[in-house]
Scaffold this motif. Sequence first.
Motif, PDB file in Angstrom:
ATOM      1  N   SER A  84      41.228   8.759  10.142  1.00 25.95           N
ATOM      2  CA  SER A  84      40.411   8.262  11.251  1.00 25.95           C
ATOM      3  C   SER A  84      39.042   7.814  10.749  1.00 25.95           C
ATOM      4  N   LEU A  85      38.512   8.483   9.709  1.00 25.68           N
ATOM      5  CA  LEU A  85      37.221   8.095   9.149  1.00 25.68           C
ATOM      6  C   LEU A  85      37.320   6.729   8.482  1.00 25.68           C
ATOM      7  N   ASP A  86      38.393   6.498   7.735  1.00 28.46           N
ATOM      8  CA  ASP A  86      38.595   5.189   7.108  1.00 28.46           C
ATOM      9  C   ASP A  86      38.701   4.093   8.166  1.00 28.46           C
ATOM     10  N   GLU A  87      39.362   4.401   9.268  1.00 30.65           N
ATOM     11  CA  GLU A  87      39.493   3.429  10.357  1.00 30.65           C
ATOM     12  C   GLU A  87      38.128   3.103  10.960  1.00 30.65           C
ATOM     13  N   LEU A  88      37.285   4.131  11.129  1.00 29.95           N
ATOM     14  CA  LEU A  88      35.948   3.894  11.655  1.00 29.95           C
ATOM     15  C   LEU A  88      35.122   3.023  10.718  1.00 29.95           C
ATOM     16  N   VAL A 143      30.543  12.816  16.799  1.00 31.24           N
ATOM     17  CA  VAL A 143      31.868  12.814  17.417  1.00 31.24           C
ATOM     18  C   VAL A 143      32.141  11.406  17.930  1.00 31.24           C
ATOM     19  N   HIS A 144      33.244  10.837  17.491  1.00 30.69           N
ATOM     20  CA  HIS A 144      33.641   9.506  17.959  1.00 30.69           C
ATOM     21  C   HIS A 144      34.440   9.644  19.246  1.00 30.69           C
TER      22      HIS A 144
END
Length: 206
Positions: A3-7, A51-52
């Motif tokens: 999810s961090l890579d996607e952000l 927090v996303h």
Amino acid sequence: MSSLDELIQKARMLLSEGHSPGQIADELSLSMETVTWLLTQKKGDTAPKDVHIDWTVVSSNGLLLDGIASLMIERYYCAHPQEALEGQCPSLGSCTIVGIAVSGIPLATLIAQKEQMKLAIYHPAKHSSADNPIGSISGNFSQVGGECSIIVDDVITSGKTMHEVVRYLRRHKATPLAIWVLFDKLGIKEVEGVPVYSVFTISRID
């Protein structure tokens, strides 16, 4: 892909499409500090605590968005049950709703329609590309001078924009009565004396 890579990919894509860091922060419901990290981070750097929130399933659907606007109105009235029962709760119809660009605009528009309120739009300083960025009220919608007002946005992240809006309204002789948000990532009760009515409070537990 994490999810961090996607952000990181989303932030860089938005930047490549011409979005400012402030606009990217709004699009991703993240703080400016986090967005700066996403755009410039190096391998091994520690990410800021944030927090996303992804609520696009709702924000992209007119029917669901309309329901959220109704929920925000009821959240306010439920906080004043006795006053509402006795007709002493401040009348929303006499106030101007101030939607913060970008995500606060559709919510404020729907609330204004439901409660027969005047609609104002605020462009925060972080969206400006000027050397000395300042926030402003759009000239195409209602003005705020001398009005009582309700401020509406989707998320409180750092609180900086809310402080900015409250101060802007007071400088222009408006009276901010309340702040309405869907998500409060700070867990705050008020901003410079203006009460915050959030639907959800987001807490990070480490």
